[in-house]
Each structure stands twice: as structure tokens, then as C-alpha cells.
Write an enzyme that holds these catalytic residues in place. Structure first.
Site, PDB file in Angstrom:
ATOM      1  CG  ASN A 261     -17.389  27.188   3.535  1.00  0.00           C
ATOM      2  OD1 ASN A 261     -18.299  26.477   2.905  1.00  0.00           O
ATOM      3  ND2 ASN A 261     -16.662  28.746   3.131  1.00  0.00           N
TER       4      ASN A 261
ATOM      5  CD  GLU B 182     -17.639  18.585  -8.015  1.00  0.00           C
ATOM      6  OE1 GLU B 182     -17.170  19.172  -8.573  1.00  0.00           O
ATOM      7  OE2 GLU B 182     -17.001  17.064  -8.273  1.00  0.00           O
TER       8      GLU B 182
ATOM      9  CD  GLU C  93     -25.079  35.528   2.089  1.00  0.00           C
ATOM     10  OE1 GLU C  93     -23.804  36.329   2.308  1.00  0.00           O
ATOM     11  OE2 GLU C  93     -25.858  36.128   2.447  1.00  0.00           O
TER      12      GLU C  93
ATOM     13  CB  CYS D 143     -17.442  33.463   2.634  1.00  0.00           C
ATOM     14  SG  CYS D 143     -18.836  33.426   3.809  1.00  0.00           S
TER      15      CYS D 143
ATOM     16  CD  GLU E 164     -27.826  32.284   2.910  1.00  0.00           C
ATOM     17  OE1 GLU E 164     -26.167  32.021   3.152  1.00  0.00           O
ATOM     18  OE2 GLU E 164     -28.070  32.082   3.100  1.00  0.00           O
TER      19      GLU E 164
HETATM   20  P1  NDP Z   1     -17.959  27.881  -6.609  1.00  0.00           P
HETATM   21  O1  NDP Z   1     -18.434  29.039  -6.647  1.00  0.00           O
HETATM   22  O2  NDP Z   1     -17.622  27.314  -7.217  1.00  0.00           O
HETATM   23  O3  NDP Z   1     -19.698  26.412  -6.305  1.00  0.00           O
HETATM   24  C1  NDP Z   1     -20.149  26.590  -5.076  1.00  0.00           C
HETATM   25  C2  NDP Z   1     -21.685  25.794  -5.628  1.00  0.00           C
HETATM   26  O4  NDP Z   1     -22.435  26.450  -7.078  1.00  0.00           O
HETATM   27  C3  NDP Z   1     -21.596  24.487  -6.275  1.00  0.00           C
HETATM   28  O5  NDP Z   1     -22.268  23.689  -5.419  1.00  0.00           O
HETATM   29  C4  NDP Z   1     -20.990  24.042  -7.689  1.00  0.00           C
HETATM   30  O6  NDP Z   1     -21.008  23.221  -7.989  1.00  0.00           O
HETATM   31  C5  NDP Z   1     -22.532  24.813  -7.872  1.00  0.00           C
HETATM   32  N1  NDP Z   1     -21.941  25.681  -9.193  1.00  0.00           N
HETATM   33  C6  NDP Z   1     -21.075  25.949  -9.556  1.00  0.00           C
HETATM   34  N2  NDP Z   1     -21.139  26.091 -11.323  1.00  0.00           N
HETATM   35  C7  NDP Z   1     -22.602  26.449 -11.068  1.00  0.00           C
HETATM   36  C8  NDP Z   1     -23.076  27.024 -12.076  1.00  0.00           C
HETATM   37  N3  NDP Z   1     -22.894  27.196 -12.970  1.00  0.00           N
HETATM   38  N4  NDP Z   1     -24.439  26.521 -11.983  1.00  0.00           N
HETATM   39  C9  NDP Z   1     -25.256  26.147 -11.192  1.00  0.00           C
HETATM   40  N5  NDP Z   1     -24.419  25.991  -9.754  1.00  0.00           N
HETATM   41  C10 NDP Z   1     -22.873  25.804 -10.312  1.00  0.00           C
HETATM   42  O7  NDP Z   1     -17.318  27.782  -4.672  1.00  0.00           O
HETATM   43  P2  NDP Z   1     -17.285  26.177  -3.967  1.00  0.00           P
HETATM   44  O8  NDP Z   1     -17.756  25.407  -3.376  1.00  0.00           O
HETATM   45  O9  NDP Z   1     -15.152  26.478  -4.748  1.00  0.00           O
HETATM   46  O10 NDP Z   1     -16.790  27.506  -2.377  1.00  0.00           O
HETATM   47  C11 NDP Z   1     -16.141  28.285  -1.877  1.00  0.00           C
HETATM   48  C12 NDP Z   1     -16.167  29.809  -2.349  1.00  0.00           C
HETATM   49  O11 NDP Z   1     -17.208  29.514  -1.649  1.00  0.00           O
HETATM   50  C13 NDP Z   1     -15.820  30.754  -1.693  1.00  0.00           C
HETATM   51  O12 NDP Z   1     -15.149  31.907  -3.158  1.00  0.00           O
HETATM   52  C14 NDP Z   1     -16.207  31.491  -1.006  1.00  0.00           C
HETATM   53  O13 NDP Z   1     -15.737  32.710  -0.498  1.00  0.00           O
HETATM   54  C15 NDP Z   1     -17.472  31.442  -0.995  1.00  0.00           C
HETATM   55  N6  NDP Z   1     -18.411  31.321  -0.161  1.00  0.00           N
HETATM   56  C16 NDP Z   1     -19.426  32.082   0.682  1.00  0.00           C
HETATM   57  C17 NDP Z   1     -19.600  32.523   1.330  1.00  0.00           C
HETATM   58  C18 NDP Z   1     -20.853  33.505   1.842  1.00  0.00           C
HETATM   59  O14 NDP Z   1     -21.666  33.333   2.606  1.00  0.00           O
HETATM   60  N7  NDP Z   1     -20.986  34.559   0.681  1.00  0.00           N
HETATM   61  C19 NDP Z   1     -19.714  31.523   1.989  1.00  0.00           C
HETATM   62  C20 NDP Z   1     -18.462  30.366   2.262  1.00  0.00           C
HETATM   63  C21 NDP Z   1     -18.075  30.067   0.863  1.00  0.00           C
HETATM   64  P3  NDP Z   1     -19.561  22.635  -7.578  1.00  0.00           P
HETATM   65  O15 NDP Z   1     -18.794  22.502  -7.038  1.00  0.00           O
HETATM   66  O16 NDP Z   1     -20.618  20.079  -7.140  1.00  0.00           O
HETATM   67  O17 NDP Z   1     -19.815  22.105  -9.650  1.00  0.00           O
END
Ligand code: NDP
Length: 486
Positions: free
Chosen positions: A154, A180, A251, A285, A460
Site C-alpha cells: 500500500n 510482489e 507492523e 492498515c 516505527e
Molecule cells: P502480506 O502479509 O501478504 O505480505 C507482506 C509482505 O510479506 C509481502 O512482501 C510478502 O511477499 C511477504 N511475505 C509473505 N509471506 C512471507 C513469508 N513466509 N516470509 C517472508 N515474507 C513473506 O501483506 P500484503 O502485502 O497483502 O499487505 C496487506 C497487509 O499489510 C494488510 O493486512 C495490512 O493490514 C498490512 N499492513 C500493515 C501496516 C502497518 O504498518 N501495520 C501498513 C500497511 C499494511 P509477497 O506479497 O510478494 O508474497
């Protein structure tokens, strides 16, 4: 013709763009049209190794720089980002689909704020002197070493800097893996840090899905993992990091309450609810997605909210600065959100406005408000990550506090009231890390940001972040002879 968003290569390692087309191709889709605008390739094990080896080597040298010298690089990078804000914002809009009207003020600019703020702090990171009679103890604030950053889709530029800036200020290096879904923006951050004078290898970007993240998290050279993502991914990454006794910042997601008392300024409260649900098309988030409205003002609130949403939201080409509401980041995310819209109606919530895919190209969903939502409904319990506001009614202060806290999450919370004693009393009892009074979703770099409960670990931004990217060594110094029992 190559699209302007296509990067020179997929990865940025050791001060240069690096390509390895033997990795899995990752198509980059512009969410406003569904058009393919770029392709990058997931990091192969050889690419991951290059990134980790160069970050490990660079960190050893960087840690020898004075804090002021390190800070100068970060502040220079902030200046370059500000000078290139328009170009970087256009790229952010291609990467995420967020409207240029937003990205011009919220993305590269907040990344620059983080670099400037932590650049400014870098020279002041010192230890303490602790007198012990004739003897004394001193402490040294040391870097952790090689840090891994993993981002959500995001805020790709902001996340790359919210993690990178404090890490580098403290003398660490970083390997960053963007989501990705949005692989483009972090490459620019790496390129700009190099241009600002960061040593080659200090900040590297590798692309890939979860398995690349997994390879980074489990590498024994890595001292710390900072993830922005969903709670389920957070649990997996936290567990993998724990196996190697690594530091973490998590986060994660939320289902945050926004509580509006009947004495609140109605227009201001509606602005808070709009900011906390529809900015970035709801893909934030910390959003206040459970809007608790005190019964006496409920219908007035809903009528005025619906008027403002219908009149105010401008959907369209996000590169047009007149547009203020963009598409979902991907077709997949759009389908997830459409599923929740169906569930909301099936479970009996009253649709006030929106409720469907917009009739246009791209992955747009209309800004949606549901009323008469109850605590048990799926839309009130699960994080949707889309433009879906749930309005719930309440009678009393004690009742709303208990209901607001009845969730596994604890990222944010907000209160609107003219009664400041009540505002502080209520905020004091809400289980959330980042809170707001008569406002919603402000996230200046000076303020700590992060959640409690399933919303995360660590903070953060602000001086708090320094604690999560450094460790303290204490040194006892005996001035006289050392005595022993025998
Ligand atoms: P994901 O949890 O699906 O992915 C987050 C990141 O982790 C991506 O880069 C993903 O790679 C990677 N990832 C996935 N599985 C693994 C693993 N087993 N080991 C290491 N890395 C991994 O989240 P989204 O990208 O779908 O983002 C949306 C989510 O993020 C929402 O739930 C939101 O609440 C949260 N969010 C939280 C924030 C905060 O500051 N608290 C801010 C913004 C978002 P890939 O996607 O390439 O598979």
C-alpha cells in the site's frame, strides 16, 4: 515501446541495478487499467546471496562512519527525493493505483521526512556514563548489523524509508524486499541513497514472493527483520525470526475503532471517518473501519456522510490530479473486497452508499458505507483493506470501550468529542498503539507508530524506532585492582 515505469533491472545490489531473468517473472499491472506496465523477476538464490553478502560487507564499513557523516547521506537523499517528488509520485501511482493527488503529498514526501528526521538524529546516538564510586560504567549504542525489510503493497516508497532510514541512521545495512504487487518504488529509494553517497551494498532491493522473504529471514547473517504486512504473515515471519533469535518489528493489520460521541462536531467527525476509510481507497492498515456512532446522532451522521461521499469522491484516471479516489491495488484485492461487500449485505447490514464495482476500466470499487452493523458481522470482525466503512451504534461510554476492545487487533483508535476529559479517559482505556483525538490517520515521522495485540511488535518512526534498530553494550571499568575470593 517500453512503458516509463519499467525499471532498468529487477534488483538493486551493491550500488547497481542487477538482472537475472532466470527468476520467476512478476508482471506489474497498472490497477487503473489492468494494463501490463513492467516485468521484474523474482530473486534467485544467487541474487539473494549477492544482496546479503554485499549488505554484510557494507555494514562493517558504514558502522565506522560517524553519526553525523551517516546523517548527511540520509539528509542528502531526502533532498533528492523532494526535488524528484513529481516523478516519484507518478511512479508510485503506477505501482499502486493511488491517485497522484495523494501520492504527491503522502508518499515520496513522507519517505523524505523519515530520511531527514533520522538523518538529523544519527549524530546524537550516544551512550551514557554511569558513575559507580571510584569505578564507572559506560554504554555504547551499537547497530544490530544486517537488517531485512519486507514491505506491503500500500505504501511502497514510504515503507522502504520508514524501515531504511532508522536502520541506516543507527549504522545498520538493509536488504529490502518489496511486495510482489508493487515492486517498482523501492528500487528508486536504493538508487537515490547511492546517489546521496551511501556506500555500495548499504541498501539493496531484491524482488520476490514469500519464499524470497523466507530466505532472507532465515539467513544467519541477518540480525533483524522488519515486516509490514498482514497478521497471518507476521506470525510466520516472527516465528522464523525467533528460531534464529533475531530482533523483529512487526507492523501488521487492524480493525480499528473510531468512536463518535453525540457532542462531536459532526462535519469534523465525518471528515475523520472519510479520512480513516477512503484515503488510498481504504488500503491503510490503521483505518478506523469500525465507526461507532452514538445513537442520538446516528441518522444525521449517516445522511450527511452519504451526501459528502457521493458528492466528494472523484473516481477516474489516478494520474489526473483532479481524481481523489483510485482503484484497488490488484484484481485479487478487488475480488477480496467484493466478497466482503456481498457478506455485508447477506448478513443484514444496511447499505447506505456504494456497494459494488465501479462501472469503468480497472479495479475500482465504489466507496461504501454500511449502517446497522453489529459486532458479530464478518465486516465488523475481519480486516477488509478496501473502501468499506462499517457504522455501528452505541449508547454509553463504558459499552463502546468494551466493544471497541473486543478484537484481536490493536493498531489504532480514534475518538471525536468536544469533551476533552472524556476524550483522554476513553483513549486511555482503548487497546491500541496509535491513537487520535478529533482527528484520524495522521502519521508524522515524529510520532511513534505501531500496534498492540495481534497488530504488531515494536514501533516505527520517532525516537522509539532507534531502540528497535540498535542495541546497548555496557562496559564496567574498574579503576583500582581487581580482587578475587581466592
Ligand atoms: P502480506 O502479509 O501478504 O505480505 C507482506 C509482505 O510479506 C509481502 O512482501 C510478502 O511477499 C511477504 N511475505 C509473505 N509471506 C512471507 C513469508 N513466509 N516470509 C517472508 N515474507 C513473506 O501483506 P500484503 O502485502 O497483502 O499487505 C496487506 C497487509 O499489510 C494488510 O493486512 C495490512 O493490514 C498490512 N499492513 C500493515 C501496516 C502497518 O504498518 N501495520 C501498513 C500497511 C499494511 P509477497 O506479497 O510478494 O508474497
Amino acid at each position: 515501446m517500453t512503458h516509463p515505469a519499467q525499471p532498468k533491472a529487477s534488483h538493486f545490489i551493491n550500488g547497481a541495478y542487477v538482472e537475472d531473468t532466470s527468476g520467476t517473472p512478476i508482471p506489474v499491472i497498472y490497477p487503473a487499467t489492468g494494463e501490463l506496465i513492467a516485468t521484474v523477476y523474482a530473486a534467485t538464490p544467487a541474487i539473494v546471496e549477492q544482496a546479503l553478502a554485499s549488505a554484510a560487507a557494507a555494514q562493517k564499513e558504514w558502522a565506522k562512519w560517524t553519526g553525523t557523516e551517516r546523517g548527511r547521506v540520509l539528509r542528502r537523499a531526502a533532498d533528492i527525493i523532494r526535488a524528484r517528488n513529481h516523478e516519484l509520485s507518478v511512479l508510485e501511482t503506477y505501482d499502486t493505483g493511488k491517485p497522484l493527488q495523494e501520492t504527491l503529498v503522502a508518499d515520496a514526501t513522507s519517505a523524505a521526512d523519515a530520511l531527514e528526521y533520522f538523518g538529523g538524529l544519527a549524530g546524537s546516538l550516544t551512550g551514557e556514563h554511569i558513575p559507580m564510586g571510584d569505578n564507572w560504567v559506560y554504554t555504547i549504542r551499537e547497530p544490530l548489523g544486517l537488517c531485512v525489510g519486507i514491505g506491503a503493497w500500500n505504501y511502497p516508497t514510504q515503507i522502504a524509508c520508514w524501515k531504511g532510514a532508522p536502520a541506516l541512521a543507527c549504522g545498520n545495512s538493509m536488504v529490502f524486499k518489496p511486495s510482489e504487487t508493487t515492486p517498482l518504488c523501492a528500487l528508486k529509494v536504493a538508487e537515490i541513497l547511492c546517489e546521496a553517497g551511501a556506500p555500495a551494498g548499504l541498501y539493496n532491493v531484491v524482488q520476490g514472493m514469500g519464499e524470497v522473504g523466507g530466505a532472507l529471514v532465515t539467513d544467519p547473517r541477518v540480525a533483524k527483520v522488519s515486516l509490514t504486512g498482514s497478521a497471518p504473515t507476521g506470525k510466520k515471519v516472527y516465528a522464523a525470526a525467533a528460531a534464529g533469535m533475531k530482533h523483529v518489528t512487526m507492523e501488521l493489520g487492524g480493525k480499528s475503532p473510531l468512536i463518535i460521541f453525540d457532542d462531536a462536531d459532526l462535519e469534523s467527525a465525518i471528515s475523520g471517518a472519510i479520512n480513516g476509510n477512503f484515503y488510498s481507497s481504504g488500503q491503510v492498515c490503521s483505518n478506523g473501519t469500525r465507526v461507532f456512532v452514538q445513537k442520538g446522532i446516528k441518522e444525521k451522521f449517516l445522511t450527511r456522510l452519504a451526501e459528502r461521499v457521493k458528492a466528494g469522491a472523484v473516481l477516474g484516471d489516478p494520474q489526473d490530479e483532479a481524481v481523489n479516489f483510485g482503484p484497488m491495488v490488484s484484481e485479487n484485492q478487488m475480488n477480496i473486497v467484493l466478497g466482503y461487500l456481498e457478506k455485508g449485505q447477506a448478513e443484514g447490514a444496511r447499505l447506505i452508499c456504494g456497494g459494488k464495482r465501479a462501472e469503468m476500466d480497472g479495479f475500482f470499487i465504489e466507496p461504501t458505507v454500511f449502517a446497522d452493523v453489529t459486532d458479530e458481522m464478518t465486516i465488523a470482525r475481519e480486516e477488509i483493506f478496501g473502501p468499506v466503512m462499517s457504522v455501528l451504534d452505541f449508547d454509553s461510554e463504558d459499552e463502546v470501550i468494551a466493544r471497541a476492545n473486543a478484537t484481536e487487533f490493536g493498531l489504532s483508535a480514534g475518538v471525536f468529542t468536544r469533551d476533552f476529559a472524556r476524550a483522554h479517559r476513553v483513549i486511555g482505556q482503548l487497546e491500541a498503539g496509535s491513537c487520535f483525538i478529533n482527528s484520524y490517520n495522521d502519521a508524522p515521522v515524529e510520532a511513534p507508530f505501531g500496534g498492540v495485540k495481534a497488530s504488531g511488535v515494536g514501533r516505527e518512526n520517532s525516537k522509539e524506532a532507534i531502540k528497535h534498530y540498535s542495541q546497548v553494550k555496557s562496559v564496567f571499568v574498574r579503576m583500582g585492582d581487581c580482587e578475587a575470593a581466592f
